[in-house]
Design a protein around this motif. Structure first.
Motif, PDB file in Angstrom:
ATOM      1  N   ASP A 218      47.681  38.345  28.949  1.00  0.00           N
ATOM      2  CA  ASP A 218      46.751  38.715  30.012  1.00  0.00           C
ATOM      3  C   ASP A 218      46.012  37.508  30.598  1.00  0.00           C
ATOM      4  O   ASP A 218      45.856  37.383  31.816  1.00  0.00           O
ATOM      5  CB  ASP A 218      45.710  39.717  29.487  1.00  0.00           C
ATOM      6  CG  ASP A 218      46.322  40.882  28.748  1.00  0.00           C
ATOM      7  OD1 ASP A 218      47.397  40.717  28.160  1.00  0.00           O
ATOM      8  OD2 ASP A 218      45.715  41.959  28.747  1.00  0.00           O
TER       9      ASP A 218
ATOM     10  N   CYS B 154      44.597  35.531  34.617  1.00  0.00           N
ATOM     11  CA  CYS B 154      43.227  35.141  34.931  1.00  0.00           C
ATOM     12  C   CYS B 154      43.136  33.643  35.168  1.00  0.00           C
ATOM     13  O   CYS B 154      42.496  33.187  36.121  1.00  0.00           O
ATOM     14  CB  CYS B 154      42.304  35.568  33.786  1.00  0.00           C
ATOM     15  SG  CYS B 154      40.617  34.970  33.940  1.00  0.00           S
TER      16      CYS B 154
ATOM     17  N   TYR C 276      47.823  41.030  37.718  1.00  0.00           N
ATOM     18  CA  TYR C 276      47.110  39.902  38.321  1.00  0.00           C
ATOM     19  C   TYR C 276      47.711  39.403  39.629  1.00  0.00           C
ATOM     20  O   TYR C 276      47.016  38.765  40.422  1.00  0.00           O
ATOM     21  CB  TYR C 276      47.015  38.736  37.323  1.00  0.00           C
ATOM     22  CG  TYR C 276      45.833  38.895  36.394  1.00  0.00           C
ATOM     23  CD1 TYR C 276      44.541  38.602  36.813  1.00  0.00           C
ATOM     24  CD2 TYR C 276      46.005  39.376  35.104  1.00  0.00           C
ATOM     25  CE1 TYR C 276      43.452  38.766  35.975  1.00  0.00           C
ATOM     26  CE2 TYR C 276      44.923  39.547  34.256  1.00  0.00           C
ATOM     27  CZ  TYR C 276      43.652  39.242  34.692  1.00  0.00           C
ATOM     28  OH  TYR C 276      42.574  39.422  33.859  1.00  0.00           O
TER      29      TYR C 276
ATOM     30  N   ASN D  81      40.980  44.051  32.150  1.00  0.00           N
ATOM     31  CA  ASN D  81      41.557  43.148  33.150  1.00  0.00           C
ATOM     32  C   ASN D  81      41.213  43.582  34.566  1.00  0.00           C
ATOM     33  O   ASN D  81      41.064  42.737  35.455  1.00  0.00           O
ATOM     34  CB  ASN D  81      43.073  43.061  32.957  1.00  0.00           C
ATOM     35  CG  ASN D  81      43.450  42.173  31.796  1.00  0.00           C
ATOM     36  OD1 ASN D  81      43.342  40.950  31.868  1.00  0.00           O
ATOM     37  ND2 ASN D  81      43.893  42.774  30.698  1.00  0.00           N
TER      38      ASN D  81
END
Length: 381
Positions: free
Chosen positions: A132, A136, A174, A332
């Motif tokens: 994850d 970011c 993302y 997230n």
């Protein structure tokens, strides 16, 4: 005299509660790290073992890169790589926050509610070794580098391609936020030209094609026992067969993931009130976000930002319907909202007052957010 000095020191600390919250958050993060390294890293460890030995497959980029440097993978490498990426992301976020808002006392409530949120770095620490944080990290880099050139669009496309090779779920997790950053920083400010429009269309087509290839043609082409033998051959300690218990996910298709998710849906839905409460605890931050959008000078910019928030959120609804790691997805999603706020701050607009540092209600929210160590992976906490 000493008791008097201690009294003065205590009053000084209590006079700056938000700074104390930052210190407490650092201690909580360290505590989460100590707890994390005591847990067996099932899925993160396998990600370091899987490579392109059997051809093009999903979730293999990180392991393939590791294989260039390490023939046999020790378990501690999960925490070394994950911890290094976590530290880089934290350092770059602090740099981004200072550029967007500043680091004076007036901005401490925003810093605590973002960086100290149980959705953000504390949960990334709990999911140390998972993929994850790479999304970011790439998004933060794109918020820091110049965005005027068409090379910015190319950099965003390259980041998106890498993320999909790390794991195809980044296509919804993302990559949409990266697209929003490109739209807000490059297209809204610099305008649309024939050249950057063509680059954007090419980027969308390339990212979409790679996602389809990974999702539908990236399954493991060899029998499970052969795959497991290969993974065992890359382990520093082949006797730890328990760490290979999740190898089946490289054989799991979309239909199976849907089946598993909907089978767990009734129990997972019980966590929604907890997620709603956690989101509500960030009320001062959401209020500031809303004010920042309303303060934008161009009404068209405001509409694009609202549409972007809806689009990113819709992507997470699709993830919720496909994969059951709900605590990770809601965390997230919140991180994506934090990053979009930074992009919004780069658009022309009127100044917006941050949440009041001396407001008792804001301080209560700040302390609660600070003391919650993380959200989790599947169910809350």
């Amino acid at each position: 005299m000493r008791s008097s000095e201690r009294g003065i020191g205590l009053r000084a600390i209590l006079k700056h509660p938000w700074r104390l919250m930052v210190a407490v958050n650092a201690a909580v993060m360290f505590g989460v790290f100590l707890h994390k390294i005591m847990l067996p890293p099932f899925v993160p460890y396998i990600h370091l073992l899987v490579d392109y030995q059997f051809g093009f497959i999903k979730r293999a980029l990180i392991g393939a890169l590791v294989s260039l440097f390490v023939a046999r993978v020790p378990v501690w490498l999960v925490f070394a790589i994950g911890g290094g990426v976590w530290l880089i992301a934290l350092g770059l976020f602090v740099l981004l926050f200072r550029r967007s808002f500043g680091l004076d006392d007036r901005q401490m409530p925003l810093l605590v509610l973002m960086a100290g949120s149980p959705f953000f770095f504390k949960n990334f620490m709990h999911t140390l070794g998972h993929f994850d944080i790479y999304g970011c990290l790439f998004a933060i880099v794109l918020l820091l580098i110049p965005a005027r050139s068409i090379l910015f669009v190319a950099a965003a496309a390259a980041a998106s391609l890498l993320l999909i090779l790390i794991h195809q779920i980044h296509f919804l997790m993302y990559v949409p936020t990266i697209a929003v950053i490109v739209v807000l920083r490059h297209y809204l400010i610099g305008g649309i030209t024939r050249q950057n429009a063509a680059a954007g269309i090419a980027a969308i087509a390339g990212v979409g094609a790679l996602f389809l290839a990974v999702q539908f043609y990236g399954s493991m082409p060899v029998p499970a026992d052969r795959f497991t033998d290969h993974l065992r051959g890359r382990m520093a300690d082949p006797s730890r067969s328990d760490l290979l218990s999740f190898a089946y996910i490289w054989y799991q298709g979309l239909s199976q993931e849907l089946h598993d998710t909907w089978a767990r849906m009734p129990s997972n839905l019980l966590g929604i009130p907890v997620f709603a409460l956690l989101i509500w605890l960030h009320t001062p931050l959401w209020r500031y976000f809303s004010d920042a959008v309303r303060a934008l000078s161009d009404q068209h910019h405001r509409r694009v930002v609202i549409a972007a928030i809806v689009a990113v959120s819709f992507g997470y609804l699709i993830i919720f319907a496909v994969v059951f790691d709900y605590s990770r997805w809601i965390s997230n999603w919140a991180v994506c909202m934090f990053l979009i706020l930074h992009a919004v701050k780069m658009l022309p607009g009127s100044p917006v007052a941050p949440p009041a540092a001396d407001d008792r209600r804001n301080q209560l929210f700040g302390w609660i957010v600070t003391l919650i160590p993380r959200v989790g992976i599947v169910r809350p906490f």
